[in-house]
Design an enzyme around this catalytic site. Sequence first.
Site, short mmCIF file in Angstrom:
data_model
loop_
_atom_site.label_atom_id
_atom_site.label_comp_id
_atom_site.label_asym_id
_atom_site.label_seq_id
_atom_site.Cartn_x
_atom_site.Cartn_y
_atom_site.Cartn_z
N ASN A 13 0.85 -1.21 0.00
CA ASN A 13 0.00 0.00 0.00
C ASN A 13 0.88 1.24 0.00
OD1 ASN A 13 -3.08 -0.42 0.25
ND2 ASN A 13 -2.22 -2.03 1.50
N ARG A 90 -0.82 -1.74 14.55
CA ARG A 90 -0.94 -1.35 15.96
C ARG A 90 -2.24 -0.58 16.15
NH1 ARG A 90 1.95 -3.52 19.65
NH2 ARG A 90 1.89 -1.63 20.91
N HIS A 108 -8.76 -0.85 5.26
CA HIS A 108 -9.20 -2.12 5.86
C HIS A 108 -9.68 -3.04 4.73
CE1 HIS A 108 -10.74 -4.76 8.99
NE2 HIS A 108 -11.85 -4.89 8.27
N ALA A 140 -11.21 6.56 13.80
CA ALA A 140 -11.96 7.06 14.97
C ALA A 140 -11.50 6.24 16.18
CB ALA A 140 -13.46 6.90 14.73
N GLU A 141 -11.95 6.61 17.36
CA GLU A 141 -11.49 5.88 18.54
C GLU A 141 -11.97 4.43 18.50
OE1 GLU A 141 -11.98 9.65 21.34
OE2 GLU A 141 -11.13 7.92 22.37
N GLU A 142 -13.19 4.20 17.99
CA GLU A 142 -13.65 2.82 17.84
C GLU A 142 -12.93 2.21 16.62
OE1 GLU A 142 -17.85 2.36 17.23
OE2 GLU A 142 -17.64 0.21 16.76
N ALA A 172 -7.30 -3.85 -5.27
CA ALA A 172 -8.28 -2.75 -5.12
C ALA A 172 -7.75 -1.71 -4.14
CB ALA A 172 -9.62 -3.31 -4.63
N GLU A 173 -7.08 -2.17 -3.08
CA GLU A 173 -6.50 -1.26 -2.08
C GLU A 173 -5.54 -0.29 -2.75
OE1 GLU A 173 -4.57 -3.53 0.98
OE2 GLU A 173 -6.36 -4.70 1.37
C1 GRF Z 1 -3.18 -5.31 3.52
O1 GRF Z 1 -3.87 -6.50 3.23
C2 GRF Z 1 -4.13 -4.28 4.11
O2 GRF Z 1 -5.47 -4.60 3.85
C3 GRF Z 1 -3.87 -4.32 5.56
O3 GRF Z 1 -2.49 -4.59 5.67
C4 GRF Z 1 -2.18 -5.56 4.65
C5 GRF Z 1 -0.73 -5.44 4.23
O4 GRF Z 1 -0.58 -4.28 3.51
N1 GRF Z 1 -4.26 -3.08 6.18
P1 GRF Z 1 0.84 -3.84 2.86
O5 GRF Z 1 1.14 -4.80 1.73
O6 GRF Z 1 1.90 -3.93 3.95
O7 GRF Z 1 0.61 -2.45 2.39
#
Ligand code: GRF
Length: 203
Positions: A13, A90, A108, A140-142, A172-173
């Site tokens: 990402n 985290r 997510h 958000a906090e939740e 897609a991400e």
């Molecule tokens: C991805 O599957 C993403 O959905 C989640 O972390 C995973 C690893 O992402 N948040 P990346 O390849 O380290 O960017």
Amino acid sequence: TKVAVLISGTGTNLQALIDQTKRPSSSAEIVVVISNRPGVQGLKRASLAGIQTRVVDHKLYGSRAEFDSTIDRVLEEFGVELVCLAGFMRILTGTFVKKWTGKLLNIHPSLLPSFKGVNAQKQALQAGVRVSGCTVHFVAEEVDAGAIVVQEAVPVLGSDTEESLSDRIREAEHRAFPAALELVASGTVRLGDDGSITWKSQS
Ligand code: GRF
């Protein structure tokens, strides 16, 4: 807009965000990449792109609060205005989230509010849904509950395994996160005081 990207691992990402912010049309500049784990591939990706990196190893801190305040100090040091959590594993404390509200984006691997938490792709397969996808939202906090900026849907195939679905969602991400970054960095989208998304054109 000065951007920090927080990672924990591979950084695919992060790579998509690097590629996007290299474009002249981009409203964002990644000024620092912070990892909570040393030696991960994402750090190499940042260095190759000429972006400064910092490791804030959560194992070296006695409390979440101390870990978060160290992250906060690095963000302030670089004059960061927007933070992208890209595979960052985290949970951030309420104090940190409150301070950075409206400037904190997370991705997510499901169509929230479905399938919050870990193993979202596995939850989707177990639920038998025919469509899943990814969500970029303000933190958000939740956990996994903030205002949604961008979503992209992907089909779930009968032959899918957790791995094949995760791969399709990750593609897609890599479109959704750069799109969301530009929307927020350009001021087109912002988090309203009521916690909902406000689009610039709206009065
Ligand atoms: C991805 O599957 C993403 O959905 C989640 O972390 C995973 C690893 O992402 N948040 P990346 O390849 O380290 O960017």
